[in-house]
Design a protein around this motif. Structure first.
Motif, PDB file in Angstrom:
ATOM      1  N   ILE B 234      74.238  -5.259  61.272  1.00 31.78           N
ATOM      2  CA  ILE B 234      75.704  -5.826  61.296  1.00 31.78           C
ATOM      3  C   ILE B 234      76.419  -4.434  61.251  1.00 31.78           C
ATOM      4  O   ILE B 234      77.451  -4.549  62.180  1.00 31.78           O
ATOM      5  CB  ILE B 234      75.909  -6.673  60.228  1.00 31.78           C
ATOM      6  CG1 ILE B 234      75.310  -8.067  60.429  1.00 31.78           C
ATOM      7  CG2 ILE B 234      77.277  -6.988  60.085  1.00 31.78           C
ATOM      8  CD1 ILE B 234      75.577  -9.257  59.853  1.00 31.78           C
ATOM      9  N   ILE B 236      76.003  -1.524  62.513  1.00 28.62           N
ATOM     10  CA  ILE B 236      76.079  -0.943  63.672  1.00 28.62           C
ATOM     11  C   ILE B 236      77.141  -1.784  64.786  1.00 28.62           C
ATOM     12  O   ILE B 236      77.856  -1.130  65.495  1.00 28.62           O
ATOM     13  CB  ILE B 236      74.791  -1.064  64.614  1.00 28.62           C
ATOM     14  CG1 ILE B 236      73.805   0.049  63.868  1.00 28.62           C
ATOM     15  CG2 ILE B 236      74.745  -0.713  65.912  1.00 28.62           C
ATOM     16  CD1 ILE B 236      72.398  -0.049  64.346  1.00 28.62           C
ATOM     17  N   LEU B 237      76.957  -3.062  64.564  1.00 32.06           N
ATOM     18  CA  LEU B 237      77.933  -3.828  65.359  1.00 32.06           C
ATOM     19  C   LEU B 237      79.376  -3.886  65.062  1.00 32.06           C
ATOM     20  O   LEU B 237      80.196  -3.484  65.963  1.00 32.06           O
ATOM     21  CB  LEU B 237      77.642  -5.285  65.430  1.00 32.06           C
ATOM     22  CG  LEU B 237      76.219  -5.550  66.159  1.00 32.06           C
ATOM     23  CD1 LEU B 237      75.932  -7.209  66.200  1.00 32.06           C
ATOM     24  CD2 LEU B 237      76.358  -5.186  67.721  1.00 32.06           C
ATOM     25  N   ILE B 238      79.719  -3.639  63.793  1.00 29.28           N
ATOM     26  CA  ILE B 238      81.064  -3.488  63.327  1.00 29.28           C
ATOM     27  C   ILE B 238      81.507  -2.059  63.911  1.00 29.28           C
ATOM     28  O   ILE B 238      82.727  -1.854  64.313  1.00 29.28           O
ATOM     29  CB  ILE B 238      81.021  -3.446  61.805  1.00 29.28           C
ATOM     30  CG1 ILE B 238      80.770  -5.011  61.362  1.00 29.28           C
ATOM     31  CG2 ILE B 238      82.446  -3.127  61.484  1.00 29.28           C
ATOM     32  CD1 ILE B 238      80.685  -5.176  60.043  1.00 29.28           C
ATOM     33  N   ALA B 241      82.078  -2.057  67.683  1.00 28.62           N
ATOM     34  CA  ALA B 241      83.210  -2.586  68.025  1.00 28.62           C
ATOM     35  C   ALA B 241      84.528  -1.944  67.900  1.00 28.62           C
ATOM     36  O   ALA B 241      85.327  -1.698  68.644  1.00 28.62           O
ATOM     37  CB  ALA B 241      83.399  -4.045  67.334  1.00 28.62           C
ATOM     38  N   GLY B 242      84.387  -0.987  66.705  1.00 27.12           N
ATOM     39  CA  GLY B 242      85.554  -0.047  66.659  1.00 27.12           C
ATOM     40  C   GLY B 242      85.431   1.044  67.625  1.00 27.12           C
ATOM     41  O   GLY B 242      86.813   1.435  68.170  1.00 27.12           O
ATOM     42  N   GLN B 244      84.550   0.927  70.480  1.00 27.59           N
ATOM     43  CA  GLN B 244      85.061   0.509  71.885  1.00 27.59           C
ATOM     44  C   GLN B 244      86.600   0.302  71.873  1.00 27.59           C
ATOM     45  O   GLN B 244      87.024   0.268  72.993  1.00 27.59           O
ATOM     46  CB  GLN B 244      84.443  -0.931  72.209  1.00 27.59           C
ATOM     47  CG  GLN B 244      82.776  -0.474  72.631  1.00 27.59           C
ATOM     48  CD  GLN B 244      81.969  -1.658  72.770  1.00 27.59           C
ATOM     49  OE1 GLN B 244      82.430  -2.549  72.549  1.00 27.59           O
ATOM     50  NE2 GLN B 244      80.685  -1.271  73.325  1.00 27.59           N
ATOM     51  N   LYS B 245      87.058   0.303  70.769  1.00 35.19           N
ATOM     52  CA  LYS B 245      88.643   0.084  70.888  1.00 35.19           C
ATOM     53  C   LYS B 245      89.368   1.229  70.725  1.00 35.19           C
ATOM     54  O   LYS B 245      90.603   1.133  71.110  1.00 35.19           O
ATOM     55  CB  LYS B 245      89.086  -0.755  69.602  1.00 35.19           C
ATOM     56  CG  LYS B 245      88.628  -2.243  69.780  1.00 35.19           C
ATOM     57  CD  LYS B 245      89.354  -3.250  68.785  1.00 35.19           C
ATOM     58  CE  LYS B 245      88.876  -4.602  69.043  1.00 35.19           C
ATOM     59  NZ  LYS B 245      88.290  -5.074  67.545  1.00 35.19           N
ATOM     60  N   LEU B 276      86.929   0.958  58.985  1.00 38.44           N
ATOM     61  CA  LEU B 276      85.659   0.000  59.643  1.00 38.44           C
ATOM     62  C   LEU B 276      84.594   0.585  58.586  1.00 38.44           C
ATOM     63  O   LEU B 276      83.813  -0.113  58.274  1.00 38.44           O
ATOM     64  CB  LEU B 276      85.315   0.132  60.806  1.00 38.44           C
ATOM     65  CG  LEU B 276      86.204  -0.539  61.809  1.00 38.44           C
ATOM     66  CD1 LEU B 276      85.934  -0.527  63.433  1.00 38.44           C
ATOM     67  CD2 LEU B 276      86.745  -1.843  61.387  1.00 38.44           C
TER      68      LEU B 276
END
Lengths: 325, 350
Positions: B234, B236-238, B241-242, B244-245, B276
């Motif tokens: 999880i 990694i995904l958090i 997402a950061g 990519q922003k 994050l």
């Protein structure tokens, strides 16, 4: 494409004996230039990805390959990854012993209903927290996050006694009732997912609906919920997976009843079986493969689910803003 | 023939539709009557501007108050659930941690021992403190490793690579399959350690040069390196997402100004995803600490389910004490990590 262009330049440099052109482009090809990565960099990235991917997949591959092995394969030094033949006996054994189709149906209901309840309730609660101002909101949210941080082991015994006095033990109600009140496994995370998602929906959308005379609940069901479909999907999937995999509390709450989850059933089967054979006997060695086959069978529904929905799993984290700004 | 059928269908449809309409009107009329009676009576009178309770207390309806009420209605299910399912067990276990609990059949007998249980945990219990310290040391090592790996993997996936979906699927797989029994089985069969690492005498090197105190957690880390990495799903995904922003233009601008990728990482990437990282930190510590195969949890459970003898270090009350000590240790670790990150974050910004 870019590499091909650069290579072409390199060859032109070779043909025309233009030393500078050759050198610059060779360097470009390997080391890259601004805004383009060189081939060395690319290779490095893929090498890292593959080696890390191998580490991640290693236990999975180990399980799959060993679950097909016969006793001789396990003992033999020559066989490491690829079994001498595909041996389905381990699977057949587990399949029959745990009555797989029935156990699977039960496990899906046992995880699905609480997951549905949790999705429904956390959407409502997350919406309330995200869109309305009321006193003590900060404090209530803090308490909510605390429910996630306090280990369930602290509260396990009182919870157990409490459920016993409510008569919830040994039935699916022990999971559905807390879930419907927003207190399911990891309920706080789901509420936070919905919270950050609803925060991102512009307020003007709801205000215009309100001006048209929609009640707050109508705004919620007709405007907020349809927009929140990615969040709904991800919360349901996560919730399902976590309920399905939870063994500690499930084992406690369902002890002594007919109900059981698939991982628990398979664990029970394995324990039963190993106790029959004495320590160190060959049949017990064989059990290693059967255990792994059992685990694969327990994971199979999740793997299938994952491969159909992995798009949502990985993409909607983005969309739902789980990152919580 | 066809025409007659169509007319019949139309007729039927019409009647059904009309009946439905009438029923709807009927139901609506009664529902309205009911709600009117409920909101316009002697006890409760709701008008457009006021609510009058029992003909005496007059509450003016303002926008703010309306918003408040609706908000509370939305979260009321959570409040009810919290009161029923969450609050009581927490306080009850805190209460019990000051007692010697003996189960006698169905009912329990409590003897007040004050802070005796807490003293016993530190002074009499032969194992608990050692297990706890070991665990804390391991956590102090495992958490940064998990997060660094999550960061590396997230940044790799964020690169311009082929088959992004496949890689994401691979690195997210552990979230799906890491359940207690499966991991227990893998650990039993030694599939959570990479055979290649053991072949190089790395751990011996550490033991010889640094000492056993540090070598133990390091060895534990390598024994279960896969488990540690598996906890990173999880996170990694958090982080992804950061990442990519972050605006791509910032990188381009920095490159034009002559920043190397290394500098860009420390000056752009890391500061942007710092918040994050503290989220992932808390998540990692919590998820590792509540994991059912963690040795402290197992020890506490064994005491809880074990026989209660006259000795202080047995029984449910004592296990509640241990659980609370454990919880405070955990919170302490989270505070230290988050504090470190906050200090570091300030430095980066300054």
């Amino acid at each position: 494409m870019r590499y091909r262009l650069i290579l072409k330049e390199v060859f032109i440099g070779l043909k025309t004996k233009d030393g500078h052109r050759f050198k610059v482009n060779i360097k470009r090809f390997f080391m890259g230039m601004k805004f383009t990565d060189g081939i060395v960099f690319k290779i490095g990235i893929y090498a890292l990805l593959i080696s890390l991917g191998y580490i991640y997949l290693y236990p999975m591959l180990y399980m799959i390959s060993n679950s097909f092995m016969t006793m001789n394969d396990i003992i033999s030094v020559n066989v490491r990854w690829i079994p001498s033949r595909l041996n389905w006996e381990n699977y057949q054994l587990v399949w029959q012993e745990v009555n797989y189709p029935k156990a699977l149906r039960e496990a899906i209901i046992l995880a699905g209903l609480p997951a549905l309840a949790a999705t429904f309730s956390s959407a409502l609660i997350g919406y309330g927290f995200a869109k309305y101002r009321f006193p003590f909101k900060k404090m209530l949210m803090f308490l909510m996050i605390m429910t996630f941080i306090i280990p369930p082991q602290i509260t396990m015994m009182p919870t157990f006694r409490m459920y016993a006095s409510y008569g919830l033990l040994g039935s699916i109600r022990a999971f559905v009732y807390p879930a419907i009140l927003g207190q399911g496994f990891n309920g706080a995370i789901f509420i936070l997912i919905f919270y950050s998602f609803f925060k991102m929906i512009p307020k003007s959308l709801e205000e215009s609906a309100q001006l048209d005379g929609a009640s707050p609940f109508k705004v919620f069901t007709k405007i907020a919920l349809p927009l929140a479909i990615p969040a709904i999907i991800i919360v349901f999937l996560f919730s399902f997976v976590w309920y399905y995999n939870e063994t500690y509390l499930t084992g406690l709450f369902l002890r002594g009843s007919e109900l059981s989850t698939l991982p628990l059933r398979i664990e029970a089967f394995i324990n039963n079986y190993t106790s029959i054979y004495p320590e160190g006997s060959r049949a017990r060695e064989l059990m290693q493969a059967a255990k792994l086959a059992g685990n694969i069978l327990a994971l199979l529904p999740l793997l299938v689910l994952y491969f159909f929905t992995q798009r949502y799993f990985v993409e909607s984290i983005d969309k739902t803003g789980i990152t919580g700004e | 023939m066809k025409n007659t059928l169509i007319t019949i269908q139309k007729l039927l449809g019409d009647t059904v539709y009309k009946a439905h309409e009438k029923l709807d009107a009927y139901v609506l009329k009664h529902v309205r009557k009911m709600t009117h009676k409920l909101t316009h009576n002697k006890l409760l009178n709701v008008s457009n501007s006021h609510i009058i309770i029992a003909q005496k207390f007059k509450i003016k309806i303002t926008n703010k108050r309306r918003e408040m009420a609706v908000g509370y209605i939305f979260i009321s299910i959570w409040i009810v659930g919290y009161l029923i399912f969450a609050l009581y067990p927490v306080f009850y276990s805190l209460y019990l941690s000051f007692f010697k609990v003996r189960l006698a059949g169905a009912d329990i007998r409590l003897d007040f021992v004050g802070i005796g249980n807490y003293q016993a945990a530190f002074l009499q219990d032969p194992y608990f403190i050692e297990i706890l310290i070991n665990y804390v040391l391991r956590l102090a090592l495992n958490v940064p490793v998990t997060i660094v790996f999550a960061l590396i993997i997230a940044m790799l996936i964020n690169q311009d690579i082929k088959a992004k979906g496949v890689w994401r699927t691979v690195f997210f797989l552990p979230v799906i399959i890491s359940s207690g029994p499966v991991i227990a089985e893998l650990m039993n069969q030694g599939a959570t350690t990479l055979p290649t690492i053991e072949n190089y005498q790395f751990i011996d090197l550490v033991i010889n040069n640094v000492g056993v105190f540090l070598a133990n957690p390091i060895q534990a880390l390598f024994d279960q390196i896969l488990l540690v990495l598996w906890f990173a799903g999880i996170q990694i995904l958090i982080i992804l997402a950061g990442l990519q922003k972050i605006d791509k233009e910032i990188y381009e601008a920095s490159q034009i100004d002559g920043a190397s990728p290394w500098e860009a990482f420390w000056k752009i990437t890391l500061p942007s995803i710092m918040p994050l990282i503290s989220v992932t930190l808390i998540y990692t510590v919590v998820s590792m600490s509540v994991f059912s195969l963690n040795e402290v949890i197992i020890y506490i459970r064994n005491i809880m389910l074990g026989e209660s003898t006259p000795a202080l270090t047995t029984g449910y009350g004592y296990s509640a004490t241990l659980a609370w000590i454990y919880f405070f240790a955990m919170s302490f670790i989270i505070l230290i990590f988050v504090g470190l990150i906050a200090v570091r974050g300030k430095k980066v910004r300054a």
